[in-house]
Design a protein around this motif. Structure first.
Motif: not given
Lengths: 156, 176
Positions: A10, A89, A95, A97, A99, A106
């Motif tokens: 990342v 994720a 993690l 995300i 979008h 992130y």
């Protein structure tokens, strides 16, 4: 636990795209978790109700030292991040995300430490302020020890 | 050890230490605690991943030489870290290698791999293999399998990060 390879991946993507990276710290993280199990606790020394010294507490939220605390905290923050539009994720539990259209962010979570990077400074600020309304947060800025970027960042 | 003479390499290149080699350390708990702390240092120090792995093989009966050598190396390299370069590429490159029957006590082999993402080192490992390999080819293919597994996990991660334009994967291994 977050895989270190995820952190480095990342960070290297953030560097390639010149995204701002911030390190955040949630204060007293383990006190924010909600307990789903029944846990009792004796009255702490010095804070015993003299009229009812035989009574005990039933906990609604988690405390440091409880075996439920890490899981309760993770569930709490994961659920909150989902309401902000993040997706957990599949390849790494820690993690998250974001979008949506041209906007990407992130978020890496290591217990109470967060590394956040976003495609624009305004998106980054929006996410930080949303987090701040839910949890007491310390923004440690761009300080990331031991990982050196080979070029100086244009904006932070 | 704070005033020790720095060493230019972190480990003896001649061979691995067997279990009963060297003097037992005076304080095994301090060795074990230090070895545990050094595992955190490997997060940003790929250069000491192998020596730390070797030190950790002797946790049950700590001996002096390996840990002392590593601390002397760290004395001269305390400012080392991990350098990330700005790179537009998302090409994954994996390198793997194994020694054959490197462990003098068990005859097991040691695996090592590194994974580069667009020229940046993002993942690495050094481990003693779980089983005895009967040929160098056996030792090598085990680590190739592990390296490829790590790279395919990274590919999945990159896909989730919406970074996978063309899924390039290149590799090299220690087999001649």
């Amino acid at each position: 636990m977050v895989k270190l390879a995820t952190v480095r991946t990342v960070l290297s993507l953030a560097l390639a795209r010149s995204w701002p990276v911030h390190h955040l710290d949630v204060k007293n993280a383990f006190l924010h978790g909600h307990l789903t199990e029944t846990v009792y606790c004796s009255q702490p020394a010095g804070f015993v109700d003299s009229s009812r010294p035989d009574m005990i507490y039933r906990l609604n939220k988690s405390l440091y030292g409880l075996k439920q605390a890490p899981r309760a905290w993770h569930s709490r923050i994961a659920a909150f991040l989902l309401t902000l539009g993040f997706v957990e994720a599949k390849s790494d539990m820690s993690l998250f995300i974001y979008h949506h259209g041209a906007e990407t962010a992130y978020l890496l979570l290591y217990v109470h430490d967060i590394v956040l990077t976003a495609s624009s400074l305004s998106l980054l600020r929006r996410i930080i302020s949303a987090l701040q309304q839910e949890f007491p947060l310390k923004d440690l800025g761009v300080h990331l020890s031991s990982i050196t970027f080979s070029e100086s960042r244009s904006h932070c | 050890m704070t005033g020790c003479k720095p060493s230019s390499t972190p480990v003896d290149t001649q061979g691995k230490l067997s279990e009963a080699e060297g003097n037992p350390v005076a304080n095994p708990t301090a060795y074990q605690s230090l070895a545990g702390a050094l595992q955190y240092l490997t997060f940003t120090r790929p250069d000491i991943t192998y020596p730390v792995q070797q030190v950790c093989l002797h946790m049950h009966d700590p001996r002096e030489p390996a840990l002392k050598r590593l601390l002397r190396y760290l004395q001269g390299t305390v400012d080392y870290g991990l350098l990330l370069h700005r790179s537009p590429s998302t090409e994954l490159v994996v390198y793997t290698d194994a020694d054959w029957a490197g462990c003098p006590d068990t005859q097991r082999s040691t695996s090592g791999y590194t994974v580069f993402l667009g020229g940046n080192l993002v993942s690495w490992s050094s481990t003693r293999q779980q089983v005895v390999s009967r040929s160098s080819a056996e030792a090598e293919y085990r680590v190739v399998a592990n390296g490829v597994a790590e790279a395919s996990w990274l590919r999945q991660l990159l896909a989730e990060l919406h970074m996978m334009d063309k899924s390039l994967l290149a590799g090299g291994c220690g087999l001649q």
